[in-house]
Design a protein around this motif. Structure first.
Motif, short mmCIF file in Angstrom:
data_model
loop_
_atom_site.label_atom_id
_atom_site.label_comp_id
_atom_site.label_asym_id
_atom_site.label_seq_id
_atom_site.Cartn_x
_atom_site.Cartn_y
_atom_site.Cartn_z
N ALA A 140 38.90 31.49 39.52
CA ALA A 140 39.56 31.94 40.95
C ALA A 140 41.37 31.70 40.68
O ALA A 140 42.04 32.73 41.33
CB ALA A 140 39.38 31.12 41.90
N ASP A 185 45.41 36.23 42.69
CA ASP A 185 45.36 35.60 43.65
C ASP A 185 45.47 34.58 45.26
O ASP A 185 43.49 35.13 44.55
CB ASP A 185 46.58 36.38 44.60
N LEU A 186 45.03 33.76 45.56
CA LEU A 186 43.54 33.38 46.55
C LEU A 186 43.87 33.84 47.24
O LEU A 186 44.30 33.71 48.62
CB LEU A 186 43.32 31.96 46.09
N THR A 187 43.24 35.05 47.58
CA THR A 187 43.53 36.04 49.18
C THR A 187 41.91 35.15 49.68
O THR A 187 41.41 34.82 49.54
CB THR A 187 43.10 36.99 48.84
N ASP A 208 39.33 36.94 50.99
CA ASP A 208 38.27 37.84 50.55
C ASP A 208 37.66 36.85 49.12
O ASP A 208 36.89 36.50 49.28
CB ASP A 208 38.19 38.96 50.45
N ARG A 209 38.49 36.08 48.22
CA ARG A 209 38.33 35.64 47.56
C ARG A 209 37.85 34.02 47.60
O ARG A 209 37.12 33.85 46.97
CB ARG A 209 39.09 35.53 45.89
N PHE A 210 38.79 33.93 48.35
CA PHE A 210 38.29 32.71 49.20
C PHE A 210 36.81 32.62 49.41
O PHE A 210 35.99 31.35 49.14
CB PHE A 210 39.59 32.39 49.77
N ALA A 213 34.24 34.29 48.92
CA ALA A 213 33.49 34.51 47.63
C ALA A 213 33.42 32.85 47.03
O ALA A 213 32.32 33.74 45.95
CB ALA A 213 34.68 35.96 46.99
N LEU A 214 34.43 32.44 47.24
CA LEU A 214 33.55 31.21 46.51
C LEU A 214 32.59 30.11 47.02
O LEU A 214 32.27 30.60 48.38
CB LEU A 214 34.93 30.52 46.18
N ARG A 267 31.71 31.42 55.53
CA ARG A 267 31.97 31.22 53.73
C ARG A 267 30.64 30.16 53.24
O ARG A 267 29.89 30.02 54.08
CB ARG A 267 32.95 29.55 53.42
#
Length: 310
Positions: free
Chosen positions: A182, A186-188, A190-192, A194-195, A221
């Motif tokens: 990741a 950038d830790l957006t 949506d990416r956050f 997805a983790l 999440r």
């Protein structure tokens, strides 16, 4: 055995009686007690009426003790000494105090705060020892039942009988292992989301601040893992792609291992408040008042708190 009604008795007269029996002289007893000679004479008259005995009788060169006074001296010394010990027990002298202090505290929080508290103890109360106890499922019950002296933790609400004091506020940060995939962008949000996440749940109940904030946004999440302590979470995060969001001071303690990267979470999170909690019955105990001051001072020595203060 006849029960004596003490409600109408001035027990201060016993202190005067001891001085009179020791000195066998009204003037010297008055000087010893810091009172006037007439006041000491009046006290002697009251004592004679109370005991129905002369107590001090004329003898060669001055007063001598009556048989009743002579027989009362050992018990009088013992009673006044016991009262003194009882009152002395309400005092606290850190330099000579012994025993153990029992603090409920999460493990990684202990890493941050305990060394500074130990330094305080070494300087002020070198004979006191410290027990750090995992909070467990019912930490409030531990305070209520006297199993611990106090607790340092995130405390949203304190039930009746529990007092608390704010120690410091902290921001939350997201921690992930170095070289985590990741970190490539950038830790957006949506990416956050997805983790996969680790949540430290010391008590095993309640929601984390991140999940409460996400719920207000209508988002969720995946919490892949819940663990009861921070060190387990840190070691698992170091060996996996799971990430965790935690107070910044705890993240810095973990980041000292040089295995992690700390990032701001991609959502608005309120600062969390670390508090000191104790049972109300300890409120006025001198030992506990000193302990609370020591914990607060140790917290203020933390770099993040000192920096915010300065």
């Amino acid at each position: 055995m006849r029960e004596v009604d003490l409600r109408g008795t001035d027990l201060n007269l016993l202190v005067v009686l001891q001085a009179l029996l020791d000195e066998r002289n009204v003037t010297r007893a008055a000087h010893r007690l810091g009172m006037s000679q007439p006041a000491a004479s009046r006290a002697l008259a009251r004592l004679r009426a109370l005991f129905s005995d002369s107590l001090l009788v004329d003898g060669p060169g001055g007063y001598v003790l009556s048989a009743r006074a002579e027989g009362a001296r050992p018990a009088l010394r013992r009673i006044l000494a016991d009262v003194g010990d009882m009152l002395e027990a309400n005092r606290f002298y850190p330099a000579t105090a012994t025993g153990r202090i029992r603090l409920l505290m999460p493990d990684l929080q202990a890493v941050v705060l305990a060394p500074r508290l130990l330094a305080r103890l070494a300087g002020e109360a070198p004979l006191l020892d410290l027990d750090i106890i995992a909070p467990g499922v019912n930490p409030i019950e531990a305070l209520e039942h006297g199993a611990a002296d106090a607790m340092v933790a995130l405390i949203d609400e304190a039930p009746a009988g529990i007092r608390r004091r704010r120690l410091y506020d902290e921001e939350l940060v997201t921690l992930m292992r170095a070289h985590h995939p990741a970190l490539a962008g950038d830790l957006t949000l949506d990416r956050f989301l997805a983790l996969e996440h680790i949540v430290v749940s010391v008590t095993g109940v309640g929601s984390a601040p991140v999940d409460e904030a996400l719920a207000q946004m209508g988002r969720t999440r995946r919490v892949r893992l819940r663990v009861p302590n921070f060190f387990a979470a840190v070691e698992i995060a170091a060996r996996s792609d799971l990430v965790m969001t935690l107070p910044s001071s705890l993240a810095r303690a973990a980041a000292d291992m040089r295995r992690f990267v700390s990032l701001p979470p991609p959502l608005d999170l309120e600062r969390v408040t670390m508090s000191l909690a104790w049972h109300v019955r300890q409120q006025d105990a001198p030992r506990h008042r000193w302990l609370r001051r020591a914990v607060v001072a140790a917290a203020m020595d933390m770099p993040s708190v000192a920096g915010a203060r300065g």
